[in-house]
Each structure stands twice: as C-alpha cells, then as structure tokens.
Write an enzyme that holds these catalytic residues in place. Structure first.
Site, mmCIF file in Angstrom:
data_model
loop_
_atom_site.group_PDB
_atom_site.id
_atom_site.type_symbol
_atom_site.label_atom_id
_atom_site.label_comp_id
_atom_site.label_asym_id
_atom_site.label_seq_id
_atom_site.Cartn_x
_atom_site.Cartn_y
_atom_site.Cartn_z
ATOM 1 N N PHE A 1 -69.106 -20.228 0.828
ATOM 2 C CA PHE A 1 -70.044 -20.759 -0.160
ATOM 3 C C PHE A 1 -71.470 -20.561 0.359
ATOM 4 C CE2 PHE A 1 -72.302 -24.023 -2.545
ATOM 5 C CZ PHE A 1 -71.722 -23.938 -3.793
ATOM 6 N N ASP B 1 -65.567 -26.973 6.437
ATOM 7 C CA ASP B 1 -66.049 -27.511 5.169
ATOM 8 C C ASP B 1 -64.831 -27.762 4.288
ATOM 9 O OD1 ASP B 1 -67.101 -27.952 2.619
ATOM 10 O OD2 ASP B 1 -68.842 -26.666 2.984
ATOM 11 N N TYR C 1 -68.105 -34.933 -5.234
ATOM 12 C CA TYR C 1 -68.074 -34.806 -6.698
ATOM 13 C C TYR C 1 -67.043 -33.808 -7.202
ATOM 14 C CZ TYR C 1 -71.362 -30.995 -5.489
ATOM 15 O OH TYR C 1 -71.953 -29.907 -4.918
ATOM 16 N N LYS C 2 -66.284 -33.169 -6.304
ATOM 17 C CA LYS C 2 -65.258 -32.221 -6.764
ATOM 18 C C LYS C 2 -63.933 -32.977 -6.921
ATOM 19 C CE LYS C 2 -67.832 -28.321 -5.006
ATOM 20 N NZ LYS C 2 -68.221 -27.600 -3.817
ATOM 21 N N ARG D 1 -62.196 -18.483 -12.766
ATOM 22 C CA ARG D 1 -61.681 -19.485 -11.826
ATOM 23 C C ARG D 1 -61.124 -20.684 -12.594
ATOM 24 N NH1 ARG D 1 -65.276 -22.602 -7.291
ATOM 25 N NH2 ARG D 1 -66.242 -23.443 -9.162
HETATM 26 C C1 LIG Z 1 -69.494 -27.333 -3.615
HETATM 27 C C2 LIG Z 1 -69.733 -26.874 -2.215
HETATM 28 C C3 LIG Z 1 -70.867 -27.278 -1.513
HETATM 29 C C4 LIG Z 1 -71.904 -28.120 -2.211
HETATM 30 O O1 LIG Z 1 -72.966 -28.485 -1.422
HETATM 31 P P1 LIG Z 1 -74.053 -29.513 -2.004
HETATM 32 O O2 LIG Z 1 -74.894 -29.812 -0.837
HETATM 33 O O3 LIG Z 1 -73.295 -30.669 -2.563
HETATM 34 O O4 LIG Z 1 -74.785 -28.839 -3.111
HETATM 35 C C5 LIG Z 1 -70.987 -26.890 -0.194
HETATM 36 N N1 LIG Z 1 -70.052 -26.101 0.393
HETATM 37 C C6 LIG Z 1 -68.959 -25.691 -0.277
HETATM 38 C C7 LIG Z 1 -67.950 -24.837 0.410
HETATM 39 C C8 LIG Z 1 -68.775 -26.044 -1.599
HETATM 40 O O5 LIG Z 1 -67.708 -25.614 -2.264
#
Ligand SMILES: *Cc1c(COP(=O)(O)O)cnc(C)c1O
Length: 432
Positions: A129, A198, A223-224, A391
C-alpha cells in the site's frame, strides 16, 4: 451449475448468519467493500449520541475520569489484541495507520542499527500500500537509509546481512494474497533484521497470531474489517521485548509516564503506553469500540477461526460462480486459489478480448456494478505485472451465500449486456 437455491440453503444452515443483524446495511445492497470501509454497526449511532450528549454534554471534563475516556486507548487495544494473537496491555488504539507506521518503523530501524550500525536497508513489496512506502521513504531521507522494493517471490532473496527491517503488509490490498507471517519473520530474524507487519487487511479478516509468529512490530486499521467508521483510530502493537527499548519519535504527553505531573522532562510510559502521542478523539474512539465489539461477538461462535472458514467458503463460491457464469469476458483471477495464501477478498483483472492492449474496462465495470447496488472497488494498475483490479471484499459477519450468488449474477449481466460502456461509468471520481 451452482444454483441460487443451493446458496439459500447454505445461508439457512450457517451458524454465523444472525451476526448480520448487528449492522444497518441498506436494504437490497450487496456490500463487498468492507475491506475499505466497514459498515455501520447498529450500536454505534446510539453510543456516539450518548458520548456526545451525556458524557461530553453533561459530564464535561469529568468524563476523562468518570466515563472511561482516559483508559480508552488501552481498553480498546486489549479488545483488538484478542483478534491478532497479542497479549493484554500490548496494543493501543490510537492515531492513523500511517502515523503508527512512522512510530514503529523508526523504532525498528533504531533497534536494528543499534545492534549493527551498518544495517541501512528496509525491504518491502513493490505492490505494498503506497502510504507504507511513502512513510518508509520519508524515514529513509531522515536516517540515510535505503528502501528496496521487491516482488513477493523475491523477498526471501533480499534478506541479507545489511538488512535492518522487513516491512510488509500481511494481506496485499490489491491482490488479496497473504504472506506466511511466521516463516518470513523467522527468515528476517535469521539474518539479524526486525519485522514490521501492517495488518490493515488482516485484523478482523483472517486469524493472526503475532505472539506465535514472534513478530516484532505491527500496526493496523480501525475502519476496514474492524468497522470503526471513517477515519477511525488505528492500532499499534510492539512485542514486549522491544516496547521499552526506545522512545518512539512522537514523544508526546499522552505517552509520558505521568502526563498530569506536567514535568518539563519526558519520561516514557512503561510498555505500549509510550506509543500514544496526544489527546485521543473520544467520539471516534467510541465508534471504534462498537466496531471491534461487532467482531468480538463472534467469539462464542468460534471466533476468528469460524469467521475464517466462512470467509474461505464465500470467496471459493465467488471464484467458482465467476468462472461458471462470466467465462469469455477476459477476466483473470488474481487472488491465490490456495487457501493458505488468500486473505478475505477476491480480485480479478481483465483484458478486453476484442482489444487486448486497450483499456481494461475494470473501472467502468465496477461503476456499473455499484449502479446495480453491488459495491466493490477498483484499483489502478501500472502494466502487465500489476494490472487494473476489480476488487471484492467478503466479510462473513454480514454477507451470505445468496449475496455472493447475486453479486456474480450482476457481474455476468453487466458483462453480457455491455452496459458498462455507458460514458457515465468511464469518468473517474475522486475516491475509487
Ligand atoms: C488502508 C491502509 C492504510 C491506511 O492508512 P491511513 O493512515 O489510515 O490512511 C495503510 N496501510 C495499508 C496496507 C492499508 O491497506
């Protein structure tokens, strides 16, 4: 051919089916994007209203002591810990994933280089990401380190004696491919490096056992799959063997051993408490706690193991239905078929059979599906190695087998009718 009736029968036999009643999903909608923003639990609206009108409105500043506000990062952290194989008082809910990544990556770099100053490389995956890669790039500029990006199959080969940190996302956001956390952690340790994981697409989605994997640091998203609401606080875990070895770089007053002593000098709190920085957002924290509780409700029904077997059954079914019903439209499965390598999503790429080098159509197909009430999302690619992605996230807390059948049937109709060619679906919106 798999029939709708067979899927409805599976729903009637599903011991997790009633968990859906916890959520206020709009009628008729099939929500396949809980991997991007989890839905609203029924308990959240009244809980947040109570925090606002009672705890803030009536309790005012007394609520820091009387309403459990001050301990909330640890209390919610302890609940999340149960979902990721962490111990009590090893996790705090706080800040964003990006900010927490900055803290733990700094700590991991510092500890690895304290042992051996020559270690100046961070390895990650090219398709990680982007925020993870951007945070690492910023830290590299600060510390004179180098970020090396590799493909998944090249990771093991990149674990050499100058490696400081292996930083990976456990389940890839684009492909849904899942790494073997224990094996890669052991391989990184064997070359003297530390690991940062992560868990954005893992916490609440797949079983995680940080303790057994002997991982070093982890962060994850609220939030996921944890259903904490847009911009919910994230979480951070540090193995107890490292937690007190380093001041994390954002050494704010909430991470102080005695914040209300107001001393001019910083003394870090013991354990994970030092990974807090400033005052916590209590309204958002209350919503996150409702979201985490919506996952913990499954504990008496088998917890993450039960959710995992239903998730695999849902993704297996979607793959099979797409292969049965959508053949001839140029779709390719990108997510691994092997269960051990699969997260909780199914990703497809597409090559237009009529125009193999033209636009994949993936964005417009996703938009046409959203128009029909089947919400998935699109992730842009950058060439044959990383193609455009359609997705679809599958969350066993609120999805059933008939939902999967309808989703695949809508996809078939969108492709068979060609309705996605409508110019309305070609225009990119700001959030995809
Ligand atoms: C969704 C996601 C993030 C989100 O980071 P924010 O700081 O909440 O914007 C970070 N890393 C991964 C791998 C994600 O999927």
């Amino acid at each position: 051919m798999i029939t709708l009736e067979q899927c409805q029968l599976r729903d009637r036999q599903d011991p997790l089916a009633s968990l859906r009643e916890q959520f206020t999903l709009p009628a008729g909608l099939i929500y396949l994007d809980g991997n991007s923003l989890g839905p609203l639990p029924r308990s959240t609206a009244s809980r947040v209203a109570d925090v606002v009108s009672q705890e803030w409105g009536q309790g005012l500043i007394r609520s820091w002591n009387n309403a459990g506000w001050f301990e909330a990062p640890q209390r919610v952290g302890n609940k999340i810990a149960r979902l990721i194989g962490a111990g009590d008082n090893e996790v705090v809910a706080t800040d964003s994933t990006s900010v927490n990544l900055y803290k733990v990556l700094s700590a991991a770099l510092h500890l690895a280089r304290q042992r051996e100053p020559g270690r100046r490389r961070i390895v990650s995956e090219r398709s990680n990401f982007p925020t993870d890669l951007y945070i690492a790039q910023g830290l590299c500029r600060e510390h004179g380190c180098e970020l090396q990006l590799v493909e998944a199959e090249e990771i093991v080969g990149a674990l050499t004696s100058d490696l400081a940190v292996l930083m990976l996302t456990h389940v890839n956001y684009r492909t849904g491919a899942m790494h073997d956390m224990a094996a890669l952690t052991a391989a990184a340790h064997a070359c003297g490096a530390l690991t940062v994981w992560d868990l954005a697409h893992s916490a609440g989605a797949v079983p995680v056992d940080l303790t057994t994997a002997q991982a070093d640091f982890a962060v994850g998203c609220g939030y996921k799959y944890l259903n904490g609401g847009p911009g919910a606080p994230a979480f951070v875990w540090v193995h107890p063997r490292h937690a007190e070895q380093f001041w994390q770089p954002l050494s704010g007053w909430w991470g102080h051993a005695t914040p209300f002593a107001f001393t001019p000098d910083y003394t870090p709190a013991p354990g994970i408490g030092r990974y807090l920085c400033g005052t916590q957002p209590m309204i958002a924290m209350a919503a996150l706690e409702c979201g985490v509780d919506s996952v913990l409700v499954a504990q008496p029904l088998g917890g993450m193991a039960a959710l995992r077997s239903k998730s695999l059954a849902l993704t297996d079914l979607f793959i099979e239905l797409v292969e049965q019903r959508c053949a001839g439209h140029g779709l390719t499965l990108v997510t691994p078929r092997e269960h051990a390598l699969r997260g909780s999503q199914v990703c497809l790429s597409r090559q237009d059979p009529a125009r193999p080098s033209g636009d994949s159509g993936a964005y417009a197909i996703v938009r046409a599906l959203i128009e029909r009430g089947v919400i998935g999302d699109f992730r842009a690619g950058d060439g044959p190695r990383h193609p455009d992605i359609l997705r679809f996230g599958f969350t066993p807390l609120y999805l059933g087998f008939a939902d999967v059948w309808h989703a695949a049937e809508h996809l078939r109709q969108v492709l068979d009718t060609g309705e996605w060619h409508n110019p309305l679906f070609q225009q990119q919106q700001s959030v995809t």
